[in-house]
Design a protein around this motif. Structure first.
Motif, mmCIF file in Angstrom:
data_model
loop_
_atom_site.group_PDB
_atom_site.id
_atom_site.type_symbol
_atom_site.label_atom_id
_atom_site.label_comp_id
_atom_site.label_asym_id
_atom_site.label_seq_id
_atom_site.Cartn_x
_atom_site.Cartn_y
_atom_site.Cartn_z
ATOM 1 N N VAL A 34 -31.895 9.547 2.459
ATOM 2 C CA VAL A 34 -31.775 10.436 3.617
ATOM 3 C C VAL A 34 -32.650 11.673 3.424
ATOM 4 O O VAL A 34 -33.379 12.098 4.326
ATOM 5 C CB VAL A 34 -30.302 10.846 3.839
ATOM 6 N N GLY A 35 -32.595 12.262 2.230
ATOM 7 C CA GLY A 35 -33.410 13.439 1.948
ATOM 8 C C GLY A 35 -34.896 13.158 2.066
ATOM 9 O O GLY A 35 -35.681 14.061 2.375
ATOM 10 N N GLY A 36 -35.279 11.913 1.837
ATOM 11 C CA GLY A 36 -36.678 11.524 1.976
ATOM 12 C C GLY A 36 -37.082 11.217 3.402
ATOM 13 O O GLY A 36 -38.220 10.795 3.637
ATOM 14 N N GLY A 37 -36.161 11.420 4.349
ATOM 15 C CA GLY A 37 -36.498 11.243 5.757
ATOM 16 C C GLY A 37 -36.425 9.823 6.266
ATOM 17 O O GLY A 37 -36.943 9.514 7.337
ATOM 18 N N MET A 38 -35.728 8.926 5.552
ATOM 19 C CA MET A 38 -35.688 7.526 5.953
ATOM 20 C C MET A 38 -34.588 7.225 6.960
ATOM 21 O O MET A 38 -34.524 6.118 7.481
ATOM 22 C CB MET A 38 -35.525 6.635 4.721
ATOM 23 N N GLY A 39 -33.684 8.180 7.213
ATOM 24 C CA GLY A 39 -32.612 7.938 8.161
ATOM 25 C C GLY A 39 -31.463 8.891 7.916
ATOM 26 O O GLY A 39 -31.614 9.931 7.265
ATOM 27 N N VAL A 40 -30.291 8.518 8.431
ATOM 28 C CA VAL A 40 -29.076 9.313 8.245
ATOM 29 C C VAL A 40 -28.000 8.396 7.680
ATOM 30 O O VAL A 40 -28.147 7.172 7.668
ATOM 31 C CB VAL A 40 -28.602 9.931 9.573
ATOM 32 N N THR A 41 -26.892 8.994 7.219
ATOM 33 C CA THR A 41 -25.799 8.173 6.711
ATOM 34 C C THR A 41 -24.475 8.892 6.916
ATOM 35 O O THR A 41 -24.430 10.076 7.252
ATOM 36 C CB THR A 41 -26.000 7.835 5.218
ATOM 37 N N LEU A 42 -23.397 8.151 6.704
ATOM 38 C CA LEU A 42 -22.044 8.697 6.783
ATOM 39 C C LEU A 42 -21.480 8.833 5.373
ATOM 40 O O LEU A 42 -21.550 7.897 4.578
ATOM 41 C CB LEU A 42 -21.141 7.782 7.609
ATOM 42 N N LEU A 43 -20.917 10.010 5.076
ATOM 43 C CA LEU A 43 -20.268 10.234 3.788
ATOM 44 C C LEU A 43 -18.834 10.687 4.010
ATOM 45 O O LEU A 43 -18.570 11.480 4.922
ATOM 46 C CB LEU A 43 -20.983 11.329 2.991
ATOM 47 N N PRO A 44 -17.896 10.237 3.168
ATOM 48 C CA PRO A 44 -16.547 10.803 3.206
ATOM 49 C C PRO A 44 -16.587 12.235 2.681
ATOM 50 O O PRO A 44 -17.404 12.569 1.817
ATOM 51 C CB PRO A 44 -15.743 9.878 2.290
ATOM 52 N N ARG A 45 -15.688 13.080 3.162
ATOM 53 C CA ARG A 45 -15.702 14.497 2.798
ATOM 54 C C ARG A 45 -15.593 14.709 1.290
ATOM 55 O O ARG A 45 -16.205 15.645 0.743
ATOM 56 C CB ARG A 45 -14.544 15.222 3.495
ATOM 57 N N ARG A 63 -19.707 17.324 -1.635
ATOM 58 C CA ARG A 63 -20.198 18.336 -2.573
ATOM 59 C C ARG A 63 -20.987 17.702 -3.709
ATOM 60 O O ARG A 63 -22.083 18.161 -4.061
ATOM 61 C CB ARG A 63 -19.026 19.150 -3.136
ATOM 62 N N VAL A 64 -20.449 16.624 -4.279
ATOM 63 C CA VAL A 64 -21.111 15.981 -5.416
ATOM 64 C C VAL A 64 -22.479 15.439 -5.020
ATOM 65 O O VAL A 64 -23.455 15.571 -5.765
ATOM 66 C CB VAL A 64 -20.226 14.846 -5.970
ATOM 67 N N GLU A 65 -22.571 14.829 -3.847
ATOM 68 C CA GLU A 65 -23.785 14.097 -3.487
ATOM 69 C C GLU A 65 -24.851 14.945 -2.780
ATOM 70 O O GLU A 65 -26.011 14.567 -2.757
ATOM 71 C CB GLU A 65 -23.427 12.899 -2.596
ATOM 72 N N THR A 66 -24.481 16.071 -2.201
ATOM 73 C CA THR A 66 -25.460 16.821 -1.405
ATOM 74 C C THR A 66 -25.726 18.237 -1.900
ATOM 75 O O THR A 66 -26.691 18.862 -1.469
ATOM 76 C CB THR A 66 -24.999 16.913 0.066
ATOM 77 N N GLU A 110 0.836 -1.197 0.000
ATOM 78 C CA GLU A 110 0.000 0.000 0.000
ATOM 79 C C GLU A 110 0.875 1.253 0.000
ATOM 80 O O GLU A 110 1.880 1.317 0.705
ATOM 81 C CB GLU A 110 -0.910 -0.001 1.228
ATOM 82 N N ILE A 111 0.476 2.254 -0.798
ATOM 83 C CA ILE A 111 1.162 3.548 -0.850
ATOM 84 C C ILE A 111 0.149 4.602 -0.414
ATOM 85 O O ILE A 111 -0.704 5.001 -1.202
ATOM 86 C CB ILE A 111 1.670 3.862 -2.269
ATOM 87 N N PRO A 112 0.193 5.048 0.834
ATOM 88 C CA PRO A 112 -0.838 5.958 1.338
ATOM 89 C C PRO A 112 -0.835 7.304 0.618
ATOM 90 O O PRO A 112 0.225 7.828 0.257
ATOM 91 C CB PRO A 112 -0.486 6.112 2.822
ATOM 92 N N LEU A 113 -2.047 7.848 0.424
ATOM 93 C CA LEU A 113 -2.205 9.152 -0.220
ATOM 94 C C LEU A 113 -2.734 10.198 0.747
ATOM 95 O O LEU A 113 -2.125 11.246 0.926
ATOM 96 C CB LEU A 113 -3.155 9.041 -1.418
ATOM 97 N N PHE A 114 -3.880 9.919 1.386
ATOM 98 C CA PHE A 114 -4.475 10.910 2.275
ATOM 99 C C PHE A 114 -5.478 10.269 3.227
ATOM 100 O O PHE A 114 -5.930 9.138 3.006
ATOM 101 C CB PHE A 114 -5.167 12.030 1.482
ATOM 102 N N ASP A 115 -5.797 10.993 4.295
ATOM 103 C CA ASP A 115 -6.890 10.656 5.205
ATOM 104 C C ASP A 115 -8.018 11.654 4.975
ATOM 105 O O ASP A 115 -7.765 12.838 4.677
ATOM 106 C CB ASP A 115 -6.434 10.745 6.667
ATOM 107 N N GLU A 116 -9.265 11.191 5.115
ATOM 108 C CA GLU A 116 -10.395 12.109 5.011
ATOM 109 C C GLU A 116 -11.435 11.770 6.071
ATOM 110 O O GLU A 116 -11.632 10.615 6.432
ATOM 111 C CB GLU A 116 -11.029 12.074 3.626
ATOM 112 N N ASP A 117 -12.094 12.816 6.571
ATOM 113 C CA ASP A 117 -13.081 12.650 7.627
ATOM 114 C C ASP A 117 -14.419 12.190 7.068
ATOM 115 O O ASP A 117 -14.754 12.440 5.900
ATOM 116 C CB ASP A 117 -13.294 13.975 8.363
ATOM 117 N N PHE A 118 -15.192 11.549 7.930
ATOM 118 C CA PHE A 118 -16.581 11.238 7.626
ATOM 119 C C PHE A 118 -17.465 12.350 8.168
ATOM 120 O O PHE A 118 -17.191 12.952 9.207
ATOM 121 C CB PHE A 118 -16.996 9.908 8.262
ATOM 122 N N VAL A 119 -18.544 12.613 7.437
ATOM 123 C CA VAL A 119 -19.530 13.614 7.816
ATOM 124 C C VAL A 119 -20.887 12.925 7.940
ATOM 125 O O VAL A 119 -21.191 12.004 7.176
ATOM 126 C CB VAL A 119 -19.598 14.737 6.758
#
Length: 324
Positions: free
Chosen positions: A251-262, A266-269, A175-184
Motif C-alpha cells: 500500500v505504501g508503494g502505491g499499489m492499492g489500498v487495504t483493510l486492517l483491523p484496529r 499501530r504495529v503495521e503503520t 465460541e467464547i466471545p471476547l471483543f469486536d473491533e472495527d476495520f480501518v
C-alpha cells in the motif's frame, strides 16, 4: 460342532489377560504409519520393542493384526476393525487423564493455544503478560496457524484452545466471545480517501483492494465487506501478500489500498510515512474475536475464567469488549 475359540489367560489360568496401553499404542502407531521404523520413531521407542509389543497384543487377542512382508506392512481385515477400537480406547484414556489434570488444579500444566496470524502479533503481548502475571504455573504453548488448520488441531486434540475470528460454524466447537473491533482503510498518503473519517462502504466498490492470500480468514472477511458494499466480481482485487506487514508495504508503494483491523494499525503503520488511514461511517465494518474450545471440554470452566480475564486485560486496546 466346532469348539469355542481359545482365550488367552494369565499364567495362573484364572482370568483372561488384558492388553496394555503400551501394546495398544504400538499397534495404533503401526496402523497409522504402516511402517515399523516410522511408528517406532513416532513413539520414541526401539523398533524391536515396538514389534514385540504388537506381537504380544496379537497373542493376547489371539488374532493376526498385521500382514508382514519384507517390504511393507499391511493391516489384516481383523486389524482394520480392531485398530479403530484401539484408537477409541486410547482416546478415552487421554480424556480420563485430561479430566484428572483439570480436577487437580486449574491453570496448571500445559495449555496449547492456537492463534491466527492476523491476531497473534497484536494480541499475544496482552495474552502473554496476563499468563505471566496471573497464571505462573500455566505452561502456555502457542501455535500460529490459519483457521482451518487450527480447527483440525482442536477437534483432533492437538490444540486445547483457539484465539481467532468468529463465527466459525464448526460442529462440536463452542465460541467464547471476547471483543469486536472495527476495520480501518489503509491508503497511500496522497490517496483521495486518506485521513477521511466518514468513508461510506460504497467507496469499496471500485478501489484497487489488496488482500491476503487464500486461506486467511481476514481475506474472506474483507471480501464479505466488499460484497455488502455492492462490489462486483468484475472489480479488480489483487491478492498480493501472505501477511499484513507485506500488505501495508505494498500500500505504501502505491499499489492499492487495504483493510486492517484496529488492533493491527499501530504495529503495521506507525513507522511508515507513506501510509495514511481512513475511517468508515456508521455502520462501521468490524470483526469479532473469540476463544474457541471443544464443546464439553473438561477444562471448560477454566477456559471461561481465562476469557473473563482476557476481556479485562484487553480493555486498553481499541476494541469493544463483549460481555460473557
Amino acid at each position: 460342532m466346532s469348539s469355542a475359540p481359545a482365550v488367552a489367560t494369565s499364567p495362573g489360568g484364572s482370568r483372561p489377560r488384558q492388553p496394555s496401553l503400551a501394546q495398544l499404542r504400538a499397534f495404533v502407531a503401526v496402523a497409522e504409519h504402516l511402517h515399523f521404523r516410522d511408528a517406532a520413531t513416532a513413539l520414541g521407542m526401539s523398533q524391536p520393542a515396538l514389534s514385540g509389543a504388537v506381537s504380544a497384543l496379537e497373542d493376547i487377542l489371539d488374532v493376526q493384526l498385521l500382514e508382514r512382508t519384507t517390504r511393507k506392512v499391511l493391516l489384516s481385515p481383523a486389524g482394520e476393525r480392531l485398530a479403530a477400537r484401539a484408537r477409541t480406547v486410547l482416546d478415552a484414556v487421554a480424556a480420563l487423564m485430561e479430566e484428572a489434570d483439570a480436577a487437580r488444579a486449574p491453570f496448571t500444566g500445559v495449555l496449547r493455544l492456537g492463534v491466527i496470524p492476523t491476531v497473534a502479533p497484536y494480541l499475544l503481548p496482552t495474552v502473554l503478560r496476563l499468563v505471566h502475571d496471573c497464571y505462573p504455573d500455566l505452561d502456555l504453548q502457542v501455535h500460529e496457524e490459519q483457521t482451518s488448520s487450527l480447527l483440525d488441531g482442536l477437534t483432533q486434540g492437538r490444540l486445547d484452545l483457539l484465539l481467532l475470528a468468529v463465527p466459525l460454524g464448526a460442529p462440536g466447537v463452542t465460541e467464547i466471545p471476547l471483543f469486536d473491533e472495527d476495520f480501518v482503510l489503509v491508503t497511500p498518503r496522497d490517496h483521495w480517501l486518506a485521513e477521511r473519517g466518514d468513508i461510506p462502504r460504497e467507496a469499496l466498490r471500485e478501489l484497487e483492494l489488496l488482500l491476503l492470500d487464500e486461506g486467511h480468514c481476514l481475506r474472506d472477511q474483507a471480501l464479505d465487506i466488499c460484497r455488502e458494499a455492492g462490489r462486483t466480481t468484475g472489480a479488480a482485487v489483487t491478492t498480493s501478500a501472505a501477511g499484513l506487514s507485506t500488505l501495508v508495504q505494498l500500500v505504501g508503494g502505491g499499489m492499492g489500498v487495504t483493510l486492517l483491523p484496529r488492533t493491527a494499525l499501530r504495529v503495521e503503520t506507525e513507522r511508515n510515512e507513506q501510509l495514511a488511514t481512513g475511517h468508515f461511517a456508521d455502520p462501521v465494518p468490524s470483526r469479532r474475536i473469540a476463544l474457541a474450545m471443544r464443546t464439553g471440554a473438561a477444562r471448560q470452566g477454566e477456559f471461561e475464567q481465562f476469557a473473563a480475564a482476557l476481556r479485562t486485560a484487553m480493555r486498553k486496546l481499541p476494541v469493544r469488549i463483549v460481555s460473557g
